[in-house]
Design a protein around this motif. Structure first.
Motif, short mmCIF file in Angstrom:
data_model
loop_
_atom_site.label_atom_id
_atom_site.label_comp_id
_atom_site.label_asym_id
_atom_site.label_seq_id
_atom_site.Cartn_x
_atom_site.Cartn_y
_atom_site.Cartn_z
N SER A 160 -1.36 -3.50 -6.85
CA SER A 160 -1.63 -2.10 -7.15
C SER A 160 -2.60 -1.99 -8.32
CB SER A 160 -0.33 -1.38 -7.49
OG SER A 160 -0.58 -0.07 -7.97
N ILE A 190 -2.32 8.84 -5.10
CA ILE A 190 -2.32 7.75 -4.13
C ILE A 190 -2.84 8.16 -2.76
CG2 ILE A 190 -0.38 6.66 -5.31
CD1 ILE A 190 1.43 7.55 -2.98
N LEU A 253 -2.11 1.88 -4.21
CA LEU A 253 -0.75 1.38 -4.40
C LEU A 253 -0.58 -0.01 -3.81
CD1 LEU A 253 2.07 1.93 -5.46
CD2 LEU A 253 2.61 3.05 -3.29
N ASN A 255 -3.06 -2.77 -2.22
CA ASN A 255 -4.44 -3.15 -1.92
C ASN A 255 -4.56 -3.70 -0.50
OD1 ASN A 255 -6.65 -5.53 -2.01
ND2 ASN A 255 -7.22 -3.92 -3.46
N HIS A 279 -2.79 5.76 0.40
CA HIS A 279 -1.41 5.38 0.72
C HIS A 279 -0.68 6.60 1.28
CE1 HIS A 279 1.59 2.19 0.42
NE2 HIS A 279 2.49 3.13 0.15
N THR A 330 3.31 -2.67 -6.75
CA THR A 330 3.17 -2.67 -5.31
C THR A 330 4.51 -2.49 -4.62
OG1 THR A 330 1.25 -4.11 -5.41
CG2 THR A 330 2.45 -4.06 -3.33
#
Length: 332
Positions: A160, A190, A253, A255, A279, A330
């Motif tokens: 993240s 996000i 959030l 990758n 996200h 993450t």
């Protein structure tokens, strides 16, 4: 514990399985192939938009979405105790109240309770990890697998860029106005930069979540459960199920490396990268997601962009190690 039902949803069906009561609902014909939607940390079944569900029901699926344990109208587990978030972030798992394995068992138990012998699993974020583990533990239940904006829990991929992971955690003492504002701010952070959602729409969604069921303690317990996830990479190598991995190139959030690692781990998996998606599940991206099909088209290139989606030879959407010792952004 029975949740406080703030919304008018008492007509939704419930089933008992794995020691909990699960709330779910359905779209489409009950005689069609089943697509089971599995949501991520702290999100209720309504996080799968009605339009998204209707779209896939229109493709010939019986679409089922449900509230994970401790969220929405499914069983709340407050009697298990609270989670020490600061300790969890520092790697202390002593206040973990249940594991991701329990949520995997919930999902398999739901299918059994509904007399579903096989389903097309679609999981988002933590739900992607749950779907992956169901495919590993219960391959007989899985017709195909779609993992969206998730990882293998290898502790390396899917990092993240968020500086403060606690920003994702709802405050237990928040009133309606504060909770709605915090959720709007979260999805502005996000959400998808290439598929902007208006503040009005984000506010409507946040209010619907709060009014249906607001349970921050359950969100924390789910975060803790996700911290127990094992590295699935080696186990994913053994899958023989048709798999598609969907990710964005703009997810702050998780990758896109998380999606790439997942696709690399599953033999024959297809990776679909959607430019501009974050996200979340923006409507503009729905048509770019591959759809399971009973037909058998030619084998696609292994990696596609959202400009060209395809299915694998089986006509479905294509393409266990040590427990995590500390929680990364993450995993929230």
């Amino acid at each position: 514990m029975t949740p406080d039902r703030l919304g008018e949803e008492d007509d939704l069906p419930f089933v008992e399985s794995n020691g909990i009561t699960t709330c779910y609902d359905e779209f489409g014909d009950a005689h069609e192939r089943v697509m089971l939607l599995i949501m991520g940390v702290g999100e209720q079944l309504i996080a799968w938009p009605d339009g998204f569900c209707a779209l896939f029901a229109g493709h010939g699926f019986r679409v089922i979405r449900f509230d994970n344990r401790d969220i929405g109208l499914s069983t709340w587990l407050d009697e298990l105790g609270d989670v020490d978030l600061a300790g969890l972030l520092a790697g202390d798992l002593s206040t973990v109240r249940y594991g991701l394995s329990d949520m995997v068992a919930d999902t398999a138990g739901l299918l059994e309770a509904l007399n579903v012998s096989r389903a097309h699993l679609v999981g988002a974020s933590m739900g992607g990890g749950i779907a992956q583990q169901v495919a590993i533990d219960h391959p007989q239940l899985v017709a195909s697998l779609a993992s969206i904006m998730s990882t293998t829990s290898d502790g390396v991929s899917g990092g993240s860029c968020l500086e403060d992971p606690t920003a994702l955690v709802p405050q237990a003492d928040a009133d309606r106005e504060a909770a709605v504002a915090a959720d709007v701010a979260l999805y502005q952070l996000i959400g998808s930069p290439g598929f902007k959602t208006s503040e009005t729409e984000l506010t409507r969604r946040a209010a619907a979540k709060f009014d249906r069921a607001f349970h921050p303690a359950g969100t924390l317990r789910q975060i803790a459960a996700n911290a127990t996830a094992t590295n699935r990479t080696q186990a994913l190598h053994t899958l023989k199920v048709s798999t598609v991995v969907i990710h964005s190139d703009s997810d702050p959030l998780v990758n896109v490396s998380g999606g790439r690692a997942t696709a690399d781990a599953v033999p024959g998996a297809e990776l679909v990268v959607i430019p501009g998606m974050g996200h979340d599940l923006p409507e503009g991206a729905w048509s770019r997601m591959p759809t399971p099909s009973p037909r058998t088209p030619p084998k696609p290139d292994r990696t596609t962009s959202a400009r060209r989606s395809s299915t694998n030879p089986d006509g479905e959407p294509s393409g266990a190690g040590a427990a995590t010792s500390s929680l990364t952004p993450t995993q929230i």
